[in-house]
Design an enzyme around this catalytic site. Structure first.
Site, mmCIF file in Angstrom:
data_model
loop_
_atom_site.group_PDB
_atom_site.id
_atom_site.type_symbol
_atom_site.label_atom_id
_atom_site.label_comp_id
_atom_site.label_asym_id
_atom_site.label_seq_id
_atom_site.Cartn_x
_atom_site.Cartn_y
_atom_site.Cartn_z
ATOM 1 N N ASN A 115 0.819 -1.231 0.000
ATOM 2 C CA ASN A 115 0.000 0.000 0.000
ATOM 3 C C ASN A 115 0.848 1.275 0.000
ATOM 4 O OD1 ASN A 115 -2.587 -1.041 -0.134
ATOM 5 N ND2 ASN A 115 -2.715 -1.390 2.072
ATOM 6 N N MET A 359 -3.145 -9.776 4.943
ATOM 7 C CA MET A 359 -2.940 -9.372 3.541
ATOM 8 C C MET A 359 -1.651 -8.584 3.356
ATOM 9 S SD MET A 359 -6.644 -8.793 1.927
ATOM 10 C CE MET A 359 -7.995 -9.924 2.247
ATOM 11 N N HIS A 360 -0.885 -8.408 4.421
ATOM 12 C CA HIS A 360 0.462 -7.837 4.344
ATOM 13 C C HIS A 360 0.488 -6.473 3.632
ATOM 14 C CE1 HIS A 360 0.905 -12.013 5.302
ATOM 15 N NE2 HIS A 360 0.559 -12.365 4.086
ATOM 16 N N CYS A 361 -0.610 -5.715 3.759
ATOM 17 C CA CYS A 361 -0.722 -4.395 3.098
ATOM 18 C C CYS A 361 -0.667 -4.502 1.577
ATOM 19 C CB CYS A 361 0.335 -3.410 3.600
ATOM 20 S SG CYS A 361 0.157 -3.003 5.318
ATOM 21 N N VAL A 362 -0.980 -5.679 1.046
ATOM 22 C CA VAL A 362 -1.093 -5.817 -0.416
ATOM 23 C C VAL A 362 -2.542 -6.223 -0.709
ATOM 24 C CG1 VAL A 362 0.098 -6.645 -2.498
ATOM 25 C CG2 VAL A 362 1.282 -6.704 -0.320
#
Ligand code: PLP
Length: 404
Positions: A115, A359-362
Protein backbone atom coordinates in the site's frame (compact mmCIF):
# COMPACT_ATOMS: atom_id res chain seq x y z
CA UNK A 1 26.55 -20.09 7.77
CA UNK A 2 25.38 -17.26 10.01
CA UNK A 3 24.90 -19.26 13.20
CA UNK A 4 27.60 -17.27 15.03
CA UNK A 5 25.50 -14.13 14.52
CA UNK A 6 22.70 -15.52 16.67
CA UNK A 7 24.65 -14.62 19.80
CA UNK A 8 24.42 -10.94 18.81
CA UNK A 9 20.63 -10.89 19.12
CA UNK A 10 19.32 -10.82 22.71
CA UNK A 11 15.96 -12.40 21.84
CA UNK A 12 17.81 -15.41 20.36
CA UNK A 13 20.49 -15.60 22.99
CA UNK A 14 18.29 -17.20 25.67
CA UNK A 15 17.33 -20.74 26.61
CA UNK A 16 14.67 -22.01 24.17
CA UNK A 17 14.53 -18.94 21.96
CA UNK A 18 11.37 -18.47 19.89
CA UNK A 19 11.45 -19.07 16.14
CA UNK A 20 11.13 -15.63 14.63
CA UNK A 21 9.96 -15.77 11.01
CA UNK A 22 8.35 -12.35 10.63
CA UNK A 23 11.42 -10.64 9.25
CA UNK A 24 9.68 -9.12 6.23
CA UNK A 25 7.72 -7.05 8.74
CA UNK A 26 10.59 -6.20 11.07
CA UNK A 27 13.90 -7.85 11.84
CA UNK A 28 15.41 -8.47 15.26
CA UNK A 29 18.06 -6.03 16.49
CA UNK A 30 21.59 -6.89 17.54
CA UNK A 31 23.10 -5.77 20.84
CA UNK A 32 25.15 -3.06 19.15
CA UNK A 33 21.99 -1.30 17.94
CA UNK A 34 20.35 -1.50 21.35
CA UNK A 35 23.57 -0.25 22.96
CA UNK A 36 23.75 2.71 20.55
CA UNK A 37 20.19 3.72 21.47
CA UNK A 38 20.96 3.35 25.19
CA UNK A 39 24.14 5.41 24.84
CA UNK A 40 22.20 8.23 23.16
CA UNK A 41 19.86 8.61 26.12
CA UNK A 42 22.48 8.00 28.80
CA UNK A 43 25.57 9.66 27.36
CA UNK A 44 24.73 12.29 24.74
CA UNK A 45 21.01 13.10 24.72
CA UNK A 46 21.43 16.14 22.51
CA UNK A 47 19.88 17.66 19.44
CA UNK A 48 21.83 16.99 16.23
CA UNK A 49 22.53 19.74 13.72
CA UNK A 50 21.40 22.60 15.97
CA UNK A 51 22.97 23.23 19.39
CA UNK A 52 26.75 23.41 19.67
CA UNK A 53 27.35 21.91 23.13
CA UNK A 54 29.08 18.58 23.48
CA UNK A 55 25.96 16.40 23.61
CA UNK A 56 24.74 17.96 20.39
CA UNK A 57 28.07 17.83 18.59
CA UNK A 58 28.44 14.15 19.45
CA UNK A 59 25.03 13.50 17.90
CA UNK A 60 25.76 15.69 14.85
CA UNK A 61 29.02 13.83 14.24
CA UNK A 62 27.32 10.44 14.47
CA UNK A 63 24.51 11.61 12.17
CA UNK A 64 27.04 12.67 9.55
CA UNK A 65 28.89 9.41 9.88
CA UNK A 66 25.63 7.44 9.57
CA UNK A 67 24.62 9.31 6.43
CA UNK A 68 28.05 8.70 4.93
CA UNK A 69 27.93 4.97 5.66
CA UNK A 70 24.41 4.67 4.25
CA UNK A 71 25.55 6.45 1.11
CA UNK A 72 28.45 4.01 0.83
CA UNK A 73 26.23 0.99 1.42
CA UNK A 74 24.01 1.96 -1.53
CA UNK A 75 26.81 3.51 -3.61
CA UNK A 76 25.20 6.96 -3.64
CA UNK A 77 27.23 9.62 -5.41
CA UNK A 78 27.21 11.77 -2.27
CA UNK A 79 26.05 11.24 1.29
CA UNK A 80 23.74 14.28 1.18
CA UNK A 81 21.55 12.27 -1.17
CA UNK A 82 20.47 10.23 1.87
CA UNK A 83 17.48 11.61 3.77
CA UNK A 84 16.50 10.25 7.20
CA UNK A 85 12.78 9.50 7.32
CA UNK A 86 10.37 7.70 9.63
CA UNK A 87 9.98 4.67 7.37
CA UNK A 88 9.71 3.64 3.72
CA UNK A 89 6.12 4.90 3.65
CA UNK A 90 7.27 8.39 4.58
CA UNK A 91 9.98 8.22 1.88
CA UNK A 92 7.55 7.14 -0.85
CA UNK A 93 5.11 9.87 0.19
CA UNK A 94 7.92 12.40 0.02
CA UNK A 95 8.63 11.41 -3.58
CA UNK A 96 4.98 11.24 -4.67
CA UNK A 97 3.93 14.46 -3.01
CA UNK A 98 7.18 16.39 -3.37
CA UNK A 99 7.28 16.27 -7.16
CA UNK A 100 5.02 18.36 -9.39
CA UNK A 101 2.35 16.71 -11.52
CA UNK A 102 0.06 17.68 -14.35
CA UNK A 103 -3.34 16.19 -14.99
CA UNK A 104 -2.90 13.10 -17.18
CA UNK A 105 0.72 12.38 -16.15
CA UNK A 106 1.12 8.61 -16.17
CA UNK A 107 2.60 6.75 -13.18
CA UNK A 108 3.17 3.01 -13.55
CA UNK A 109 3.29 0.53 -10.69
CA UNK A 110 2.76 -3.24 -10.66
CA UNK A 111 -0.14 -5.34 -9.38
CA UNK A 112 1.86 -6.51 -6.33
CA UNK A 113 2.73 -3.27 -4.58
CA UNK A 114 2.60 -2.67 -0.84
CA UNK A 115 0.00 0.00 0.00
CA UNK A 116 2.88 2.38 0.64
CA UNK A 117 3.73 2.30 -3.06
CA UNK A 118 0.12 2.30 -4.21
CA UNK A 119 -1.95 4.56 -2.00
CA UNK A 120 0.15 7.74 -2.48
CA UNK A 121 -0.32 7.36 -6.26
CA UNK A 122 -4.05 6.63 -5.85
CA UNK A 123 -4.28 9.74 -3.71
CA UNK A 124 -2.57 11.82 -6.42
CA UNK A 125 -4.97 10.36 -8.95
CA UNK A 126 -7.94 11.47 -6.81
CA UNK A 127 -6.55 14.85 -5.88
CA UNK A 128 -4.46 15.94 -8.86
CA UNK A 129 -5.73 13.86 -11.76
CA UNK A 130 -2.59 11.86 -12.51
CA UNK A 131 -3.19 8.65 -14.46
CA UNK A 132 -2.03 5.71 -12.33
CA UNK A 133 -1.72 2.49 -14.30
CA UNK A 134 -0.99 -1.02 -13.05
CA UNK A 135 1.27 -3.39 -14.97
CA UNK A 136 0.08 -6.96 -14.59
CA UNK A 137 2.57 -9.63 -13.53
CA UNK A 138 2.93 -13.02 -15.16
CA UNK A 139 0.66 -15.79 -13.94
CA UNK A 140 3.25 -16.83 -11.33
CA UNK A 141 3.67 -13.23 -10.03
CA UNK A 142 7.03 -12.68 -11.71
CA UNK A 143 7.55 -9.33 -13.42
CA UNK A 144 6.19 -9.19 -16.96
CA UNK A 145 8.81 -7.20 -18.81
CA UNK A 146 6.91 -7.28 -22.12
CA UNK A 147 3.74 -5.95 -20.48
CA UNK A 148 5.84 -3.31 -18.76
CA UNK A 149 7.51 -2.21 -21.99
CA UNK A 150 4.13 -2.06 -23.68
CA UNK A 151 2.68 0.04 -20.84
CA UNK A 152 5.62 2.46 -21.13
CA UNK A 153 5.10 2.72 -24.88
CA UNK A 154 1.32 3.12 -24.55
CA UNK A 155 1.73 5.97 -22.08
CA UNK A 156 3.85 7.82 -24.64
CA UNK A 157 5.01 11.27 -23.64
CA UNK A 158 2.65 11.28 -20.65
CA UNK A 159 4.80 8.70 -18.89
CA UNK A 160 6.41 10.53 -15.95
CA UNK A 161 7.14 7.99 -13.27
CA UNK A 162 7.68 4.28 -12.81
CA UNK A 163 7.51 3.21 -9.15
CA UNK A 164 8.29 -0.45 -8.47
CA UNK A 165 8.96 -2.66 -5.51
CA UNK A 166 12.43 -4.13 -5.81
CA UNK A 167 11.32 -7.26 -3.96
CA UNK A 168 7.66 -7.90 -3.14
CA UNK A 169 6.62 -8.45 0.47
CA UNK A 170 3.69 -10.56 -0.70
CA UNK A 171 5.83 -13.37 -2.10
CA UNK A 172 9.51 -12.39 -2.16
CA UNK A 173 9.60 -12.05 -5.96
CA UNK A 174 12.26 -9.64 -7.24
CA UNK A 175 11.75 -7.15 -10.06
CA UNK A 176 14.57 -6.95 -12.65
CA UNK A 177 15.03 -3.31 -11.73
CA UNK A 178 18.07 -2.54 -13.87
CA UNK A 179 16.32 -3.80 -17.00
CA UNK A 180 13.03 -2.07 -16.13
CA UNK A 181 14.80 1.19 -15.28
CA UNK A 182 16.55 1.21 -18.65
CA UNK A 183 13.20 0.78 -20.44
CA UNK A 184 11.54 3.45 -18.29
CA UNK A 185 14.41 5.89 -18.92
CA UNK A 186 14.26 5.24 -22.66
CA UNK A 187 10.64 6.38 -22.42
CA UNK A 188 11.60 9.48 -20.46
CA UNK A 189 10.28 8.47 -17.02
CA UNK A 190 11.71 8.88 -13.55
CA UNK A 191 12.25 5.63 -11.66
CA UNK A 192 11.47 5.17 -7.98
CA UNK A 193 12.22 1.91 -6.23
CA UNK A 194 10.58 0.62 -3.08
CA UNK A 195 13.62 -1.07 -1.56
CA UNK A 196 11.98 -2.05 1.73
CA UNK A 197 12.38 -5.78 1.00
CA UNK A 198 15.60 -5.68 -1.02
CA UNK A 199 18.02 -3.55 1.00
CA UNK A 200 18.08 -5.95 3.99
CA UNK A 201 18.73 -8.99 1.81
CA UNK A 202 20.90 -8.06 -1.16
CA UNK A 203 23.58 -5.65 -2.23
CA UNK A 204 21.85 -2.63 -3.74
CA UNK A 205 23.83 -0.18 -5.88
CA UNK A 206 21.59 2.73 -6.82
CA UNK A 207 23.92 4.01 -9.54
CA UNK A 208 24.28 0.62 -11.16
CA UNK A 209 20.51 0.12 -11.11
CA UNK A 210 20.07 3.39 -13.00
CA UNK A 211 17.24 4.64 -10.77
CA UNK A 212 16.31 8.10 -9.43
CA UNK A 213 14.84 7.43 -5.99
CA UNK A 214 14.84 4.58 -3.51
CA UNK A 215 12.83 4.24 -0.31
CA UNK A 216 13.94 1.83 2.42
CA UNK A 217 13.06 0.73 5.96
CA UNK A 218 15.73 0.66 8.63
CA UNK A 219 13.60 -1.52 10.93
CA UNK A 220 13.84 -4.27 8.31
CA UNK A 221 17.65 -3.91 8.32
CA UNK A 222 18.20 -4.69 12.00
CA UNK A 223 17.84 -1.02 12.94
CA UNK A 224 15.41 0.77 15.25
CA UNK A 225 11.70 1.03 14.58
CA UNK A 226 10.51 4.41 13.39
CA UNK A 227 13.50 4.82 11.07
CA UNK A 228 13.66 4.71 7.30
CA UNK A 229 15.46 6.46 4.52
CA UNK A 230 15.16 7.98 1.10
CA UNK A 231 17.91 8.13 -1.46
CA UNK A 232 17.45 10.45 -4.43
CA UNK A 233 19.70 11.91 -7.09
CA UNK A 234 20.86 15.30 -5.86
CA UNK A 235 19.59 17.26 -8.88
CA UNK A 236 16.11 15.81 -8.30
CA UNK A 237 16.15 16.34 -4.54
CA UNK A 238 17.23 19.94 -5.12
CA UNK A 239 14.08 20.55 -7.14
CA UNK A 240 11.70 18.64 -4.90
CA UNK A 241 9.30 20.22 -2.36
CA UNK A 242 9.41 19.01 1.21
CA UNK A 243 6.15 17.50 2.44
CA UNK A 244 6.75 19.07 5.81
CA UNK A 245 8.04 22.52 6.55
CA UNK A 246 9.41 24.10 9.70
CA UNK A 247 12.62 23.93 11.70
CA UNK A 248 15.69 22.80 9.68
CA UNK A 249 13.79 22.91 6.36
CA UNK A 250 14.83 26.55 5.79
CA UNK A 251 18.15 28.38 5.98
CA UNK A 252 16.42 31.58 7.01
CA UNK A 253 12.98 33.15 7.24
CA UNK A 254 11.42 36.62 7.28
CA UNK A 255 7.85 37.63 8.13
CA UNK A 256 6.93 37.32 4.50
CA UNK A 257 9.37 34.81 2.99
CA UNK A 258 11.86 32.04 3.64
CA UNK A 259 14.76 30.33 1.93
CA UNK A 260 14.59 26.56 1.68
CA UNK A 261 17.57 24.57 2.95
CA UNK A 262 19.49 22.33 0.60
CA UNK A 263 18.83 18.56 0.72
CA UNK A 264 18.81 16.61 2.93
CA UNK A 265 17.96 19.19 5.66
CA UNK A 266 14.98 20.47 3.63
CA UNK A 267 13.29 17.09 4.06
CA UNK A 268 14.13 16.53 7.72
CA UNK A 269 11.83 19.05 9.37
CA UNK A 270 11.57 19.22 13.14
CA UNK A 271 13.64 17.64 15.85
CA UNK A 272 14.80 14.23 14.64
CA UNK A 273 14.70 10.73 16.05
CA UNK A 274 18.32 10.97 17.22
CA UNK A 275 18.20 7.75 19.24
CA UNK A 276 16.90 6.11 16.08
CA UNK A 277 19.62 7.63 13.93
CA UNK A 278 22.35 6.49 16.33
CA UNK A 279 20.79 3.03 16.36
CA UNK A 280 20.74 3.18 12.56
CA UNK A 281 24.43 4.05 12.59
CA UNK A 282 25.11 0.81 14.47
CA UNK A 283 22.75 -1.18 12.22
CA UNK A 284 24.54 0.06 9.10
CA UNK A 285 27.86 -0.92 10.68
CA UNK A 286 26.45 -4.37 11.38
CA UNK A 287 24.93 -4.97 7.96
CA UNK A 288 27.94 -3.54 6.13
CA UNK A 289 30.14 -6.26 7.63
CA UNK A 290 27.90 -9.02 6.27
CA UNK A 291 28.09 -10.49 2.79
CA UNK A 292 24.54 -9.82 1.59
CA UNK A 293 24.92 -12.20 -1.34
CA UNK A 294 25.49 -14.96 1.19
CA UNK A 295 22.46 -13.78 3.18
CA UNK A 296 20.35 -14.16 0.05
CA UNK A 297 21.74 -17.65 -0.60
CA UNK A 298 21.12 -18.66 3.01
CA UNK A 299 17.51 -17.44 2.83
CA UNK A 300 16.88 -19.30 -0.40
CA UNK A 301 18.30 -22.48 1.12
CA UNK A 302 15.90 -22.10 4.07
CA UNK A 303 13.06 -21.44 1.67
CA UNK A 304 13.91 -24.66 -0.17
CA UNK A 305 13.42 -26.56 3.09
CA UNK A 306 10.05 -24.88 3.79
CA UNK A 307 8.88 -25.28 0.21
CA UNK A 308 9.80 -28.93 -0.04
CA UNK A 309 7.71 -29.70 3.06
CA UNK A 310 4.72 -27.52 2.12
CA UNK A 311 4.42 -27.63 -1.62
CA UNK A 312 2.28 -30.75 -2.09
CA UNK A 313 0.15 -30.60 1.05
CA UNK A 314 -3.61 -30.63 0.48
CA UNK A 315 -5.41 -27.52 1.66
CA UNK A 316 -2.59 -25.06 1.05
CA UNK A 317 -0.70 -23.41 -1.79
CA UNK A 318 2.37 -21.20 -1.98
CA UNK A 319 1.90 -17.74 -3.52
CA UNK A 320 4.24 -16.86 -6.39
CA UNK A 321 6.65 -19.04 -8.34
CA UNK A 322 7.06 -22.55 -6.97
CA UNK A 323 10.85 -22.34 -7.32
CA UNK A 324 12.10 -21.03 -3.95
CA UNK A 325 15.12 -19.45 -5.64
CA UNK A 326 12.69 -16.85 -7.03
CA UNK A 327 11.18 -16.02 -3.63
CA UNK A 328 14.21 -15.14 -1.47
CA UNK A 329 13.38 -15.87 2.16
CA UNK A 330 9.60 -15.53 1.81
CA UNK A 331 7.17 -18.42 1.85
CA UNK A 332 3.62 -17.07 1.75
CA UNK A 333 0.91 -19.69 2.03
CA UNK A 334 -2.77 -19.58 1.16
CA UNK A 335 -4.81 -21.89 3.38
CA UNK A 336 -8.02 -23.22 1.83
CA UNK A 337 -10.26 -23.73 4.81
CA UNK A 338 -8.54 -22.23 7.85
CA UNK A 339 -8.15 -18.64 8.95
CA UNK A 340 -4.47 -17.62 8.68
CA UNK A 341 -4.71 -15.56 11.89
CA UNK A 342 -5.93 -18.62 13.81
CA UNK A 343 -2.96 -20.64 12.57
CA UNK A 344 -0.53 -17.80 13.34
CA UNK A 345 -1.78 -17.66 16.93
CA UNK A 346 -1.61 -21.43 17.23
CA UNK A 347 1.95 -21.52 15.88
CA UNK A 348 3.00 -18.89 18.38
CA UNK A 349 1.30 -20.43 21.39
CA UNK A 350 1.93 -24.11 20.66
CA UNK A 351 5.29 -24.04 18.93
CA UNK A 352 6.89 -20.64 19.70
CA UNK A 353 6.87 -19.79 16.00
CA UNK A 354 6.13 -16.20 14.98
CA UNK A 355 4.90 -15.58 11.45
CA UNK A 356 2.68 -12.98 9.80
CA UNK A 357 -0.92 -13.54 8.76
CA UNK A 358 -3.27 -11.37 6.72
CA UNK A 359 -2.94 -9.37 3.54
CA UNK A 360 0.46 -7.84 4.34
CA UNK A 361 -0.72 -4.39 3.10
CA UNK A 362 -1.09 -5.82 -0.42
CA UNK A 363 -4.91 -5.84 -0.22
CA UNK A 364 -5.14 -4.88 -3.89
CA UNK A 365 -3.61 -8.19 -5.01
CA UNK A 366 -5.92 -10.27 -2.82
CA UNK A 367 -8.99 -8.21 -3.79
CA UNK A 368 -8.16 -8.55 -7.47
CA UNK A 369 -8.06 -12.33 -7.12
CA UNK A 370 -11.21 -12.42 -4.99
CA UNK A 371 -9.28 -13.96 -2.09
CA UNK A 372 -10.69 -12.53 1.12
CA UNK A 373 -8.77 -14.54 3.69
CA UNK A 374 -5.15 -13.41 3.43
CA UNK A 375 -2.11 -15.66 3.72
CA UNK A 376 0.32 -17.00 6.29
CA UNK A 377 3.78 -15.60 5.58
CA UNK A 378 7.05 -16.96 6.92
CA UNK A 379 10.02 -14.74 6.15
CA UNK A 380 13.55 -15.79 7.05
CA UNK A 381 16.66 -13.78 7.77
CA UNK A 382 20.33 -14.45 8.34
CA UNK A 383 19.92 -15.72 11.93
CA UNK A 384 17.27 -18.33 11.09
CA UNK A 385 18.33 -21.97 10.87
CA UNK A 386 17.28 -25.00 8.91
CA UNK A 387 15.93 -26.65 12.10
CA UNK A 388 13.74 -23.61 12.73
CA UNK A 389 12.12 -23.46 9.31
CA UNK A 390 11.69 -27.24 9.32
CA UNK A 391 9.89 -27.10 12.65
CA UNK A 392 7.69 -24.26 11.37
CA UNK A 393 6.73 -26.12 8.19
CA UNK A 394 6.14 -29.46 9.90
CA UNK A 395 4.01 -27.87 12.63
CA UNK A 396 1.98 -26.05 9.99
CA UNK A 397 1.34 -29.29 8.12
CA UNK A 398 0.21 -30.98 11.36
CA UNK A 399 -2.10 -28.07 12.19
CA UNK A 400 -3.66 -27.99 8.74
CA UNK A 401 -4.17 -31.74 8.76
CA UNK A 402 -5.78 -31.56 12.20
CA UNK A 403 -8.01 -28.53 11.51
CA UNK A 404 -8.56 -28.53 7.75
C1 PLP B 1 7.60 -3.80 0.03
C2 PLP B 1 7.28 -2.87 1.17
N1 PLP B 1 7.16 -1.57 0.91
C3 PLP B 1 6.89 -0.68 1.88
C4 PLP B 1 6.73 -1.08 3.18
C5 PLP B 1 6.45 -0.08 4.22
O1 PLP B 1 7.58 0.05 5.02
P1 PLP B 1 7.58 0.99 6.29
O2 PLP B 1 6.88 0.24 7.36
O3 PLP B 1 9.03 1.22 6.57
O4 PLP B 1 6.87 2.22 5.93
C6 PLP B 1 6.85 -2.44 3.50
C7 PLP B 1 6.65 -2.92 4.87
O5 PLP B 1 6.36 -4.05 5.12
C8 PLP B 1 7.14 -3.35 2.46
O6 PLP B 1 7.29 -4.65 2.71
Amino acid sequence: MFSKHRADFPTLNVDNPPIYLDNACMTLRPNSVIEAIRSYYEESPGCGGRSVHRYATTVSRKMMSCRKKMGELFNAEQSDEIVFTKNATHSLNQVAKGLSWNKGDVVLTTDREHNSNLVPWLQLEQEQGIDHRVVRSNQDNTFNIEAFEEACANAGKNLKMVSLSHVGNLDGVATPVKQAAKIAKDHGALVCIDGAQSTPHMKVDVQDLGIDFMAFSIHKMMGPSGMGGLWGKMELLENMRSIQSGGSTVDTSHYDSMQWSKPPARFEGGLGNYAGILGTNAAIDYISKIDLNQVHEHEVSLNRVMTSILKDVDGMSIIGPQDPALRGGICSILLDNIDAHDIAILLDEAADVMVRSGMHCVHSWFNDKGINRGSLRASAYLYNTEDEVKLFAETLVEAVEALG
